[in-house]
Design a protein around this motif. Structure first.
Motif, PDB file in Angstrom:
ATOM      1  N   GLY A 211       9.648   2.644  16.127  1.00 46.54           N
ATOM      2  CA  GLY A 211       8.862   3.738  15.038  1.00 46.54           C
ATOM      3  C   GLY A 211       9.144   4.154  14.375  1.00 46.54           C
ATOM      4  O   GLY A 211       8.785   4.968  13.635  1.00 46.54           O
ATOM      5  N   THR A 212       8.593   2.670  13.041  1.00 50.22           N
ATOM      6  CA  THR A 212       8.490   2.230  12.382  1.00 50.22           C
ATOM      7  C   THR A 212       7.034   3.277  11.639  1.00 50.22           C
ATOM      8  O   THR A 212       6.437   3.182  12.264  1.00 50.22           O
ATOM      9  N   ASP A 213       7.183   4.565  10.625  1.00 43.35           N
ATOM     10  CA  ASP A 213       6.045   5.258  10.454  1.00 43.35           C
ATOM     11  C   ASP A 213       5.263   5.300   8.965  1.00 43.35           C
ATOM     12  O   ASP A 213       6.351   6.121   8.675  1.00 43.35           O
ATOM     13  N   LEU A 214       5.016   4.250   8.779  1.00 45.79           N
ATOM     14  CA  LEU A 214       4.683   3.979   7.553  1.00 45.79           C
ATOM     15  C   LEU A 214       2.759   3.791   7.260  1.00 45.79           C
ATOM     16  O   LEU A 214       2.297   3.160   7.572  1.00 45.79           O
ATOM     17  N   ASN A 215       2.797   4.875   6.567  1.00 46.22           N
ATOM     18  CA  ASN A 215       0.997   5.335   6.647  1.00 46.22           C
ATOM     19  C   ASN A 215       0.391   4.298   5.345  1.00 46.22           C
ATOM     20  O   ASN A 215       1.404   3.355   4.909  1.00 46.22           O
ATOM     21  N   HIS A 216      -0.867   4.066   5.506  1.00 46.68           N
ATOM     22  CA  HIS A 216      -1.454   3.120   4.403  1.00 46.68           C
ATOM     23  C   HIS A 216      -0.685   3.370   2.484  1.00 46.68           C
ATOM     24  O   HIS A 216      -0.422   2.172   2.215  1.00 46.68           O
ATOM     25  N   PHE A 217      -1.020   4.801   2.899  1.00 43.07           N
ATOM     26  CA  PHE A 217      -0.026   4.569   0.870  1.00 43.07           C
ATOM     27  C   PHE A 217       1.144   4.412   0.641  1.00 43.07           C
ATOM     28  O   PHE A 217       1.482   3.897   0.075  1.00 43.07           O
ATOM     29  N   GLN A 218       2.121   4.680   2.060  1.00 45.45           N
ATOM     30  CA  GLN A 218       3.017   4.681   1.902  1.00 45.45           C
ATOM     31  C   GLN A 218       3.791   2.959   1.275  1.00 45.45           C
ATOM     32  O   GLN A 218       4.058   2.721   1.194  1.00 45.45           O
ATOM     33  N   LYS A 219       2.914   2.633   2.435  1.00 49.10           N
ATOM     34  CA  LYS A 219       2.691   0.851   2.494  1.00 49.10           C
ATOM     35  C   LYS A 219       2.772   0.112   1.281  1.00 49.10           C
ATOM     36  O   LYS A 219       3.205  -0.565   0.338  1.00 49.10           O
ATOM     37  N   GLU A 220       1.330   0.873   0.459  1.00 47.20           N
ATOM     38  CA  GLU A 220       0.887   0.293  -0.558  1.00 47.20           C
ATOM     39  C   GLU A 220       1.925   0.322  -1.717  1.00 47.20           C
ATOM     40  O   GLU A 220       2.453  -0.165  -3.127  1.00 47.20           O
ATOM     41  N   ARG A 221       2.461   1.670  -1.764  1.00 47.13           N
ATOM     42  CA  ARG A 221       3.512   1.900  -2.952  1.00 47.13           C
ATOM     43  C   ARG A 221       4.822   1.360  -2.543  1.00 47.13           C
ATOM     44  O   ARG A 221       5.469   0.736  -3.415  1.00 47.13           O
ATOM     45  N   SER A 222       5.192   0.770  -1.071  1.00 47.40           N
ATOM     46  CA  SER A 222       6.200  -0.390  -0.900  1.00 47.40           C
ATOM     47  C   SER A 222       6.217  -1.691  -1.530  1.00 47.40           C
ATOM     48  O   SER A 222       7.229  -2.174  -2.568  1.00 47.40           O
ATOM     49  N   LYS A 223       4.594  -1.791  -1.449  1.00 44.67           N
ATOM     50  CA  LYS A 223       4.149  -3.198  -1.862  1.00 44.67           C
ATOM     51  C   LYS A 223       4.321  -3.218  -3.566  1.00 44.67           C
ATOM     52  O   LYS A 223       4.772  -4.263  -3.842  1.00 44.67           O
ATOM     53  N   ILE A 224       3.850  -2.621  -4.119  1.00 41.44           N
ATOM     54  CA  ILE A 224       3.878  -2.190  -5.671  1.00 41.44           C
ATOM     55  C   ILE A 224       5.245  -1.946  -5.984  1.00 41.44           C
ATOM     56  O   ILE A 224       5.341  -3.344  -7.080  1.00 41.44           O
TER      57      ILE A 224
END
Length: 354
Positions: A211-224
């Protein structure tokens, strides 16, 4: 009052200039010599030479932020008595304040020897202190970034923190990297990242990821945020390397401090960086504890004791010694409980809930 320093200089320090007043009290009426200097290094050297020309080896200035440090550096090892005072000890009277009057007021107070000196350790200790305090700041930055990363996972319905003790451990980090990647993954891919000694069940791990719901920009922010954590880790390693090189000369003192229960090597280095190796600046342990911000002040008037606050001037030392204080308190509490169990077993048994 007795004049302690017949020739005393008061310095009013600002960012771009200083005002110095030499008070000569060799006759009934004091004589004052005033001069203004820029805070550029060549001007500070001229200030030092001006003091030597006037045979003044006693200088007092207030600790105005970091502005006093270049002045102190220029006078150190050339002027025998340089006092850096807390502003509250040389505070001028309201309505009688300007640059010239402030410097004159400091000189007048200082010549009677009533101005307390702040503790300024030797240069090597000051540089070590800069590194340990910067290390403390970097650790706080890393903790903030880790909290920010954890919040990003929580808002994306990823509950790995419920099944792993440390979300930044080996297994959890591998799973998070899989989730943040743009590649599709299966349950087998998630379980393949789990270390063999992991105590969490496979069902809980899959439930935490499902059920993890992370869109593209949320993933990019987490990577930063991940990159920043890694960068701060590299800086901490570099800072620690320089600290290890600087403390080679103080290894005997570090080992002596580590003989105290609860003092780790890191805590010993922090204590040395804040206190130095010569504690004769404080007449007893109580005054040292008060200076470190671990004891309340004294505020009494007309027989009434008013509220006081614990000083926070030395935060890194405060935290290191406070952790030691809490550890010793637990040890004393455990020893007291053990003594009660030994001397009064029946009473202790009744006090323990079933």
């Amino acid at each position: 009052m007795e004049i302690v320093y017949p020739r005393a200089c008061g310095v009013d320090v600002h960012k771009s200039f200083i005002v110095a007043v030499i008070c000569i009290s060799e006759s009934i009426k004091p004589k004052y010599i005033k001069k203004r200097f820029s805070t550029f290094n060549n001007q500070l050297i001229q200030f030092r030479e001006w003091l030597i020309e006037n045979n003044c080896q006693n200088v007092c200035m207030e600790s105005t932020g970091k502005y006093y440090i270049p002045v102190y550096n220029a006078l150190e090892s050339h002027i025998s008595n340089v006092v850096v005072a807390n502003p509250k000890w040389v505070k001028a009277i309201k309505g009688e304040k300007d640059d010239n009057k402030d410097a004159k007021w400091i000189a007048d107070l200082f010549k009677f020897g009533i101005v307390r000196s702040s503790y300024i350790p030797e240069k090597d200790i000051r540089i070590l202190r800069e590194f340990t305090r910067y290390q403390y700041k970097l650790v706080n930055i890393r903790s903030s970034e880790k909290n920010r990363f954890q919040n990003a996972l929580t808002t994306g319905n990823c509950k790995l923190d419920l099944v792993f003790t440390d979300v930044f451990g080996k297994s959890a980090s591998s799973i998070v990297d899989t989730i943040l990647s743009d590649e599709p993954y299966t349950s087998e891919d998630i379980l393949s990242k789990v270390h063999g000694r992991c105590k969490s069940s496979t069902e809980d791990i899959l439930s935490a990821v499902e059920g993890t719901d992370l869109n593209h920009f949320q993933k990019e922010r987490s990577k930063i945020v991940q990159k920043h954590i890694e960068y701060v880790d590299s800086l901490l390693d570099e800072v620690q390397h320089h600290i290890d090189m600087m403390v080679l000369a103080y290894e005997d003192y570090i080992q002596l401090l580590m003989a105290i229960p609860g003092i780790s090597r890191k805590s010993a280095i922090i204590i040395i960086s804040e206190l130095g190796i010569d504690v004769s600046q404080w007449s007893n342990a109580r005054k040292l504890a008060a200076w470190a911000g671990l004891a309340p002040g004294r505020n009494e008037s007309a027989g009434k004791k008013k509220s006081v606050k614990i000083s926070k001037v030395v935060s890194t030392l405060n935290h290191a010694l406070f952790r030691l204080h809490m550890l010793l308190s637990r040890i004393r509490h455990a020893a007291t409980m053990q003594k009660n169990l030994t001397e009064f077993p029946s009473v202790a048994a009744r006090s323990v809930p079933s």
